[in-house]
Write an enzyme that holds these catalytic residues in place. Structure first.
Site, PDB file in Angstrom:
ATOM      1  N   GLY A  28      13.367  39.949 -34.564  1.00  0.00           N
ATOM      2  CA  GLY A  28      13.160  40.335 -35.148  1.00  0.00           C
ATOM      3  C   GLY A  28      11.964  42.075 -34.249  1.00  0.00           C
ATOM      4  O   GLY A  28      11.339  42.211 -34.378  1.00  0.00           O
ATOM      5  N   SER A  29      12.879  42.577 -33.533  1.00  0.00           N
ATOM      6  CA  SER A  29      12.000  43.250 -32.456  1.00  0.00           C
ATOM      7  C   SER A  29      10.143  42.905 -32.041  1.00  0.00           C
ATOM      8  O   SER A  29       9.194  43.874 -31.876  1.00  0.00           O
ATOM      9  CB  SER A  29      11.598  44.651 -32.874  1.00  0.00           C
ATOM     10  N   SER A  88      17.929  38.857 -29.538  1.00  0.00           N
ATOM     11  CA  SER A  88      17.397  39.668 -29.722  1.00  0.00           C
ATOM     12  C   SER A  88      15.637  39.484 -29.067  1.00  0.00           C
ATOM     13  O   SER A  88      15.846  38.962 -28.111  1.00  0.00           O
ATOM     14  CB  SER A  88      17.307  39.990 -31.002  1.00  0.00           C
TER      15      SER A  88
END
Length: 572
Positions: free
Chosen positions: A157-158, A240
């Protein structure tokens, strides 16, 4: 008690001491009786943890359309939601490393998810969701009595959004299909978890989110056996930002022994913050909070949490730094919890020597095809992206992508800068010290290919988790051959499961060898092996320095007093 000859005040002291001892023993007997009562009531769903008793529930398989694994359809799973592993992080605990959860009396109902970490909603409003009391984890396992391997999952989620219980990540199908105990973890995000504010002055810690993850791993070691998990067989897994968290923890000395295998999917590990970035973004946060330049960490502790989140979201979009590969949030090399850049640790062989699966998707940043209209603009943007790290070697990298003038080449350069090139560097370095397997995910349904998007970032999660309907792009992935999707899901889940259970995915997937063929598993409708994919491009990245963002931004270095005789000042 014979008190003859004892002065009256001593008699009173002895009586008080005896009373305290009597009360203490009575308290112990009461606690033992309570524990015995709970033991009598306990069942497969009522578990005693280091903080107190928790009760979960039985869930039927929630996705009846998932592919059949190992000859039979997975059925029921046991689930415990919202188990606290850390205390409330608000107030004086904001910007500090976490404390263990406080103990509780009685049996805690763990059928509801805990609060998510404070985060923006990316809607037309500026609504913020979540609570600073967010250090919870969720556990899912098959409804059986087996002692099983453990998967601890760190969400993506960055570094600014996400949670342990996003629909895709709840893990019901993964736990049942791979026959594991699945633990998904919440941790702090954004300015509250991934921003080093030490340059503002005041008492704070540089990496609260990483410390949260470390605390969760300690909790798993202490408690997972009670849930039927094998504490000596823990796989740390993430995608991620979560994949970057996995690789970071592989280089954190305090994490040694807390996990035994690792899976890092699309990890942007080169985005680890330098001192320049930390100081820049700390200053930007104060600016977007509309506070004086002299604002300290103590001042920010008194600010409303939602205002901090809104300011953090605003600076991410308005600072214009994404064109320089300068992300707002990330772990920071702090000289303590993270002593040096993870890529540097891998390069010298100082990481934890655990088996590793690492890989990326072929079209991670296919949106980059639509960013610039003119070829010359794409070329300049490509050079600008890379020069923030390494001005000297940026041109030769861009040249390997045909100058990044074509839309597809510019998108590939962006994707490789963020994901593939750092992942290949990690795979090559780690393969010299521990078993390593690398993959590339190429599969894209016809609708995605038609739109020119391909195998975008996070697309592989549908296959690994075995739940394509949970994907936010499921309306696109439904168009096409369901048989191909199911076949690939079965293949990937079998390989992931074998790695989790045995430490290797099997003979069909040879290990990655930096000094050998660099064999990579390509996951498409029909998986296949490819030796040294994109070798010319990989070689172009070899001399490129990914370790110190800002070395090509002399204006910022000078602003923060980090430029010495035209070079970046050494670490303090």
């Amino acid at each position: 008690m014979n008190t003859a000859g004892v002065p009256p005040h001593h008699t009173r002291e002895l009586s008080a001491s005896a009373a305290r001892e009597f009360a203490y023993q009575a308290h112990l007997r009461a606690r033992e009786a309570q524990a015995a009562a709970f033991d009598a009531l306990s069942d497969d769903l009522t578990i005693r943890t280091s903080s107190g008793w928790v009760r979960g529930e039985i869930l039927e398989d929630l996705s009846p359309d998932r592919p059949i694994m190992n000859g039979e359809e997975p059925g029921r799973v046991r689930s415990w939601r919202g188990i606290p592993f850390g205390a409330d992080t608000s107030g004086d605990n904001r910007f500090r490393n976490p404390r263990p959860a406080q103990s509780w009396q009685g049996i805690r109902d763990c059928r509801e998810f805990g609060q998510v970490a404070p985060q923006p909603t990316y809607s037309w409003t500026d609504r913020v969701i979540g609570s600073e009391d967010c250090l919870y984890l969720d556990i899912v396992r098959p409804d059986s009595e087996e002692k099983l391997p453990v998967v601890v999952y760190l969400h993506g989620g960055s570094f600014i959004v996400g949670s342990s219980h996003m629909l895709m990540l709840r893990g019901y199908q993964l736990a049942a299909g791979m026959n594991v105990v699945y633990v998904s973890v919440n941790f702090r995000l954004g300015a509250l978890g991934y921003l080093d504010l030490r340059s503002l002055g005041g008492d704070c810690d540089a990496n609260p989110a990483v410390a949260d993850q470390l605390l969760a791993l300690h909790w798993v070691q202490r408690n997972i056996a009670a849930f039927g998990g094998d504490a000596d067989n823990v796989t740390l897994m993430g995608e991620s930002a979560g994949g970057a968290a996995v690789l970071t923890l592989m280089t954190v000395p305090q994490a040694e022994g807390l996990f035994h295998r690792a899976i890092a999917q699309s990890p942007p590990i080169a985005m680890i913050h330098s001192r320049t970035q930390s100081r820049f973004w700390a200053r930007e946060l104060v600016k977007h909070m509309a506070l004086p330049r002299a604002t300290s960490v103590e001042d920010l502790r008194r600010e409303d949490c939602d205002d901090l989140i809104r300011a953090g979201q605003s600076m991410m979009w308005r600072a214009g730094e994404l064109l320089h590969l300068n992300s707002c949030y990330s772990p920071t090399v702090d000289g303590k919890l993270i002593p040096e850049h993870p890529l540097a640790v891998f390069a010298r062989g100082g990481e934890h020597k655990v088996p590793l699966i690492i890989g990326t998707n072929s079209d991670e940043a296919s949106f980059g095809k639509f960013l610039f209209q003119r070829q010359s603009a794409r070329n300049r943007a490509g050079l600008r992206l890379l020069a923030s790290f390494d001005e000297e070697h940026a041109p030769q990298v861009v040249e390997a992508y045909g100058g990044a003038v074509a839309r597809a080449d510019f998108a590939a350069l962006l994707a490789d800068a963020l994901f593939w090139a750092p992942a290949v560097r990690v795979a090559g370095a780690h393969s010299r010290n521990a078993p390593t397997w690398m993959y590339r995910f190429d599969f894209a349904p016809p609708a995605m290919k038609f739109l020119g998007l391909g195998a975008m970032h996070s697309m592989e999660l549908s296959n690994v988790f075995g739940d394509p309907q949970a994907s936010r792009a499921s309306f696109l992935t439904r168009v096409g051959s369901a048989q191909e999707m199911d076949h690939l899901t079965g293949a990937m889940q079998r390989l992931w499961a074998k790695f989790i259970h045995e430490g290797a995915p099997g003979q069909d997937w040879p290990s990655y060898q930096a000094a050998g063929g660099r064999e990579t598993m390509i996951f498409d409708a029909e998986p296949y092996l490819e030796a040294a994919p994109q070798e010319r491009r990989r070689q172009a990245w070899e001399e490129y320095d990914m370790l110190e963002w800002g070395s090509g931004r002399r204006d910022l270095l000078a602003t923060f007093g980090l430029l010495v005789e035209g070079k970046t000042a050494p670490e303090e």
